[in-house]
Motif scaffolding. Structure first.
Motif, short mmCIF file in Angstrom:
data_model
loop_
_atom_site.label_atom_id
_atom_site.label_comp_id
_atom_site.label_asym_id
_atom_site.label_seq_id
_atom_site.Cartn_x
_atom_site.Cartn_y
_atom_site.Cartn_z
N TYR A 155 0.82 -1.21 0.00
CA TYR A 155 0.00 0.00 0.00
C TYR A 155 0.85 1.26 0.00
O TYR A 155 0.57 2.22 -0.72
CB TYR A 155 -0.92 0.00 1.22
N LEU A 156 1.92 1.28 0.81
CA LEU A 156 2.73 2.50 0.95
C LEU A 156 3.82 2.60 -0.11
O LEU A 156 4.19 3.71 -0.50
CB LEU A 156 3.35 2.53 2.35
N ALA A 157 4.32 1.47 -0.57
CA ALA A 157 5.38 1.47 -1.58
C ALA A 157 5.12 0.34 -2.57
O ALA A 157 5.82 -0.67 -2.56
CB ALA A 157 6.75 1.31 -0.92
N PRO A 158 4.09 0.48 -3.40
CA PRO A 158 3.68 -0.62 -4.28
C PRO A 158 4.77 -1.12 -5.21
O PRO A 158 4.77 -2.29 -5.60
CB PRO A 158 2.50 -0.03 -5.07
N PRO B 72 1.01 -0.75 -9.75
CA PRO B 72 0.68 -0.08 -8.49
C PRO B 72 -0.77 -0.23 -8.01
O PRO B 72 -0.99 -0.48 -6.83
CB PRO B 72 1.02 1.39 -8.78
N LEU B 73 -1.75 -0.08 -8.90
CA LEU B 73 -3.14 -0.20 -8.45
C LEU B 73 -3.44 -1.61 -7.97
O LEU B 73 -4.10 -1.81 -6.94
CB LEU B 73 -4.11 0.21 -9.55
N HIS B 74 -2.96 -2.61 -8.69
CA HIS B 74 -3.16 -3.99 -8.25
C HIS B 74 -2.43 -4.23 -6.92
O HIS B 74 -2.96 -4.89 -6.03
CB HIS B 74 -2.64 -4.96 -9.30
N ALA B 75 -1.22 -3.69 -6.81
CA ALA B 75 -0.46 -3.87 -5.57
C ALA B 75 -1.23 -3.30 -4.39
O ALA B 75 -1.31 -3.93 -3.32
CB ALA B 75 0.91 -3.21 -5.69
N ARG B 76 -1.82 -2.12 -4.57
CA ARG B 76 -2.55 -1.49 -3.47
C ARG B 76 -3.88 -2.20 -3.19
O ARG B 76 -4.34 -2.23 -2.04
CB ARG B 76 -2.78 -0.01 -3.77
N THR B 77 -4.50 -2.75 -4.21
CA THR B 77 -5.75 -3.49 -4.00
C THR B 77 -5.47 -4.79 -3.25
O THR B 77 -6.19 -5.14 -2.30
CB THR B 77 -6.45 -3.78 -5.33
N VAL B 78 -4.43 -5.50 -3.67
CA VAL B 78 -4.01 -6.70 -2.94
C VAL B 78 -3.64 -6.33 -1.51
O VAL B 78 -4.01 -7.01 -0.54
CB VAL B 78 -2.83 -7.39 -3.65
N ALA B 79 -2.91 -5.23 -1.36
CA ALA B 79 -2.49 -4.77 -0.04
C ALA B 79 -3.69 -4.43 0.84
O ALA B 79 -3.66 -4.65 2.06
CB ALA B 79 -1.57 -3.56 -0.17
N SER B 80 -4.75 -3.90 0.26
CA SER B 80 -5.96 -3.59 1.02
C SER B 80 -6.53 -4.85 1.66
O SER B 80 -6.96 -4.85 2.82
CB SER B 80 -7.02 -2.94 0.12
N LEU B 81 -6.54 -5.94 0.89
CA LEU B 81 -7.01 -7.22 1.42
C LEU B 81 -6.09 -7.70 2.54
O LEU B 81 -6.56 -8.15 3.60
CB LEU B 81 -7.07 -8.25 0.30
N SER C 283 -8.10 3.19 -5.27
CA SER C 283 -8.66 3.44 -6.60
C SER C 283 -8.64 4.93 -6.92
O SER C 283 -8.38 5.34 -8.06
CB SER C 283 -10.09 2.90 -6.68
N LEU C 284 -8.92 5.75 -5.93
CA LEU C 284 -8.90 7.21 -6.14
C LEU C 284 -7.48 7.71 -6.42
O LEU C 284 -7.31 8.73 -7.09
CB LEU C 284 -9.48 7.91 -4.91
N MET C 285 -6.48 7.00 -5.93
CA MET C 285 -5.09 7.37 -6.22
C MET C 285 -4.73 7.11 -7.68
O MET C 285 -3.76 7.67 -8.19
CB MET C 285 -4.12 6.57 -5.33
N HIS C 286 -5.49 6.22 -8.32
CA HIS C 286 -5.16 5.82 -9.69
C HIS C 286 -6.37 6.01 -10.61
O HIS C 286 -6.65 5.16 -11.47
CB HIS C 286 -4.72 4.36 -9.71
N LEU C 287 -7.05 7.13 -10.46
CA LEU C 287 -8.25 7.40 -11.26
C LEU C 287 -7.98 7.37 -12.76
O LEU C 287 -8.87 7.07 -13.55
CB LEU C 287 -8.83 8.76 -10.87
#
Length: 269
Positions: free
Chosen positions: A27-30, A43-52, A222-226
């Motif tokens: 999340y912090l350093a995808p 990055p978006l996938h990394a942060r989505t996986v990280a959210s889980l 998601s908002l970070m990668h609109l």
């Protein structure tokens, strides 16, 4: 009150350490998530996986700190489903894992040992004694959890068993492997949401934290990668609408459970 065994507590902390490490890094350093897992998602996938992983890791941390064994029944279920499903998905894509990486071998270890240990603790809990009357959550909470759980379970099954369909309708570029990797954790969250509809309210707080965390973190990511979403595309509207509704519903359920826990404490004083 039946207390959690030391072995069960160690299990939670072991799963927690992996989940929070992967989640925090992703999340912090995808761009550095490959240090934690043998994957190199955008990055978006990394942060989505990280959210889980952050949601799951937080649940495991709270479960490891809990005292009453009833409070960790549902977290044990979600950890077992999560790690077990990812272990099966790993077997389908063995050729895509670089065995020269240490993270690959830890991934193999985690997703083979954790689900086996989880099944052991589930069976052990079932043999344990139960006492006292069960008090379910309020009707509105149960309805919200039922709807969220049913929808998330349907999506998770599609991700796991029909990943090609989901790749075509996903709001941004998705691979077959990532689709199935998403499916496992989402199934775990879906199952505990459904189990919460019949569980005692004392069992639900830890699970409610995880259910409320994931959509909030995924929405923020998601908002970070609109720029990766097609404006007003049906898939994009569905994605943001679902995350927004799930965030509000999860917060409502969590606040309701937290308020009842606080009222119970005051009543005992």
């Amino acid at each position: 009150m039946k207390r959690i065994s030391t072995a069960h507590r160690i299990y939670f902390f072991a799963v927690c350490s992996f989940g929070l490490f992967v989640g925090g890094m992703g999340y912090l350093a995808p761009e550095l998530i490959s240090w934690a897992v043998p994957l190199t998602p955008p990055p978006l996938h990394a942060r989505t996986v990280a959210s889980l992983y952050l949601a799951g890791g937080t649940m495991m941390l709270l479960a490891g700190l809990a005292q009453d064994a009833r409070q960790v029944r549902l977290p044990t279920v979600v950890a077992t489903i999560w790690t077990g499903s990812l272990g099966i998905v790993t077997l389908l894509y063995l050729d895509q894992f670089d065995t020269a990486l240490r993270s690959t071998w830890f991934w193999f270890f985690a997703y083979s040992v954790y689900p086996v240990a989880g099944v052991y603790f589930i069976l052990r809990f079932r043999r344990g004694p139960t006492s006292g009357e069960r008090a379910p959550l309020p009707r509105m909470n149960r309805v919200l959890l039922g709807v969220l759980g049913a929808f998330a379970l349907a999506v998770s099954l599609l991700l796991l068993f029909l990943p090609g369909v989901m790749v075509n309708v996903w709001p941004w570029k998705l691979s077959l492997m990532l689709a199935q990797i998403y499916g496992g954790p989402l199934m775990g969250l879906a199952v505990i949401a459904l189990l919460m509809t019949t569980a005692d309210k004392e069992e639900c707080f830890i699970s409610a934290v995880g259910i409320s965390m994931f959509p909030v973190l995924a929405l923020a990511a998601s908002l970070m990668h609109l720029n990766l979403f097609a404006p007003w595309a049906v898939s994009s509207v569905i994605w943001f609408s679902c995350l927004g509704i799930a965030s509000l519903a999860g917060a409502f359920v969590l606040m309701g459970i937290a308020a009842r826990k606080d009222s119970s404490r005051k009543g005992k004083q």
